[in-house]
Design a protein around this motif. Structure first.
Motif, PDB file in Angstrom:
ATOM      1  N   UNK A  54      -9.124   8.190  -2.269  1.00 50.68           N
ATOM      2  CA  UNK A  54      -9.933   8.636  -3.154  1.00 50.68           C
ATOM      3  C   UNK A  54     -10.560   9.735  -3.092  1.00 50.68           C
ATOM      4  N   UNK A  55     -10.667  10.318  -1.729  1.00 50.62           N
ATOM      5  CA  UNK A  55     -11.346  11.502  -1.350  1.00 50.62           C
ATOM      6  C   UNK A  55     -10.255  12.792  -1.398  1.00 50.62           C
ATOM      7  N   UNK A  56      -8.924  12.481  -1.444  1.00 48.80           N
ATOM      8  CA  UNK A  56      -7.836  13.426  -1.480  1.00 48.80           C
ATOM      9  C   UNK A  56      -7.550  13.563  -2.990  1.00 48.80           C
ATOM     10  N   UNK A  57      -7.703  12.413  -3.695  1.00 47.25           N
ATOM     11  CA  UNK A  57      -7.821  12.460  -5.340  1.00 47.25           C
ATOM     12  C   UNK A  57      -8.791  13.376  -5.973  1.00 47.25           C
ATOM     13  N   UNK A  58      -9.924  13.037  -5.524  1.00 45.58           N
ATOM     14  CA  UNK A  58     -11.168  13.668  -5.860  1.00 45.58           C
ATOM     15  C   UNK A  58     -11.160  15.259  -5.721  1.00 45.58           C
ATOM     16  N   UNK A  59     -10.843  15.636  -4.350  1.00 47.09           N
ATOM     17  CA  UNK A  59     -10.598  17.084  -3.731  1.00 47.09           C
ATOM     18  C   UNK A  59      -9.688  17.565  -4.967  1.00 47.09           C
ATOM     19  N   UNK A  70       0.717  -1.252  -0.199  1.00 41.63           N
ATOM     20  CA  UNK A  70       0.120   0.068  -0.070  1.00 41.63           C
ATOM     21  C   UNK A  70       0.864   1.334   0.071  1.00 41.63           C
ATOM     22  N   UNK A  71       1.938   1.231   0.692  1.00 48.22           N
ATOM     23  CA  UNK A  71       2.879   2.427   0.869  1.00 48.22           C
ATOM     24  C   UNK A  71       3.458   2.569  -0.521  1.00 48.22           C
ATOM     25  N   UNK A  72       4.018   1.390  -1.446  1.00 52.40           N
ATOM     26  CA  UNK A  72       4.476   1.600  -2.630  1.00 52.40           C
ATOM     27  C   UNK A  72       3.518   2.517  -3.459  1.00 52.40           C
ATOM     28  N   UNK A  98      -5.868  -1.186   1.500  1.00 53.26           N
ATOM     29  CA  UNK A  98      -7.140  -1.522   2.501  1.00 53.26           C
ATOM     30  C   UNK A  98      -8.359  -0.770   2.319  1.00 53.26           C
ATOM     31  N   UNK A  99      -9.484  -0.738   2.833  1.00 49.59           N
ATOM     32  CA  UNK A  99     -10.774   0.178   2.661  1.00 49.59           C
ATOM     33  C   UNK A  99     -10.547   1.518   3.227  1.00 49.59           C
ATOM     34  N   UNK A 100      -9.994   1.345   4.420  1.00 47.78           N
ATOM     35  CA  UNK A 100      -9.797   2.873   4.941  1.00 47.78           C
ATOM     36  C   UNK A 100      -8.860   3.780   4.259  1.00 47.78           C
TER      37      UNK A 100
END
Length: 252
Positions: free
Chosen positions: A163-168, A127-129, A155-157
């Motif tokens: 996703x929110x960061x990208x969307x913003x 996930x970090x990569x 993971x889901x969280x």
């Protein structure tokens, strides 16, 4: 602006996709969904020039720079640290070393990797990569972003947060995005338009869906909008009908 016109792609005798046309207007978020084997990733590869169409063509207008591409798998250089990987594109564009590393650190921090910039890829979790790979693309501030299941390994969280960061960021910077995903809820949450591909080979655009939920959007509250559930139900039904019961398990 991105236009794909009557695109035909294939690797063998029979085309994978046939006569596919779609559009991503300036500042719009578009998702491409469909059964496995319908050629979603092949379409992205054709847009970037990694795959030569048999027929049809791709039009990229409004930017002299290449689109950013988030692959399913990261392409980090193992001998470079996380911050060096993120800074690499800026260095190629002739940014100073200090500027490139400063920007790299800023994006790593935004994506929850503060303090990890000095680590090498093998010292990071999957996930970090993935987050380093995301930072590697976003630091270049592309006008068009192509994404191929970019958050599938998270993971889901973490996935919801990114996703929110990208969307913003997309809404703030008026970025155009084409996302390939198997997650229909994700597609409807972020998109202005969702295209559904038919079952391959010879896949075509079966239908398109306009998502009229106002922006700016919040990942969680968007899914509570009155129009969300009916649209999701319709998309699921069309997907199920297209894949067929015998193919449904392979599609998920």
């Amino acid at each position: 602006m991105l236009r794909v016109l009557d695109l035909v792609l294939g690797y063998g005798h029979e085309p994978v996709v046939e006569k596919v046309s779609l559009e991503v207007s300036g500042g719009k978020f578009v998702s491409l969904v469909g059964p496995s084997g319908s050629g979603k990733t092949s379409i992205l590869r054709a847009i970037t020039g990694l795959l030569t169409p048999r027929a049809g063509h791709v039009e990229l207008n409004g930017s002299q720079e290449s689109p950013g591409f988030l692959f399913q798998d990261d392409a980090l250089l193992p001998w470079r640290t996380a911050r060096e990987n993120v800074a690499l594109g800026l260095r190629i564009r002739k940014a100073s070393k200090i500027t490139a590393l400063t920007e790299a650190d800023a994006w790593l921090n935004r994506l929850g990797l503060e303090g990890f910039g000095g680590r090498f890829p093998h010292e990071l979790s999957g996930g970090q990569r993935k987050r380093v790979a995301i930072a590697q693309v976003l630091v270049l501030k592309p006008k068009l972003l192509l994404m191929d299941e970019p958050f599938a390994s998270l993971d889901a969280i973490v996935r919801t947060r990114l996703t929110q960061e990208l969307l913003t960021w997309v809404e703030r910077e008026h970025l155009s995005v084409l996302l390939v995903t198997h997650d229909l809820e994700e597609a409807l949450t972020v998109s202005d338009t969702v295209y559904l591909l038919s079952q391959g080979p010879r896949a075509r655009i079966r239908n398109s869906y306009t998502v009229s939920i106002p922006r700016p959007r919040d990942v969680l509250t968007t899914r509570q909008h009155p129009s969300f559930a009916p649209l999701l139900e319709r998309l699921w039904k069309d997907m199920f009908d297209e894949a067929g019961p015998a193919r449904f398990e392979a599609m998920k």
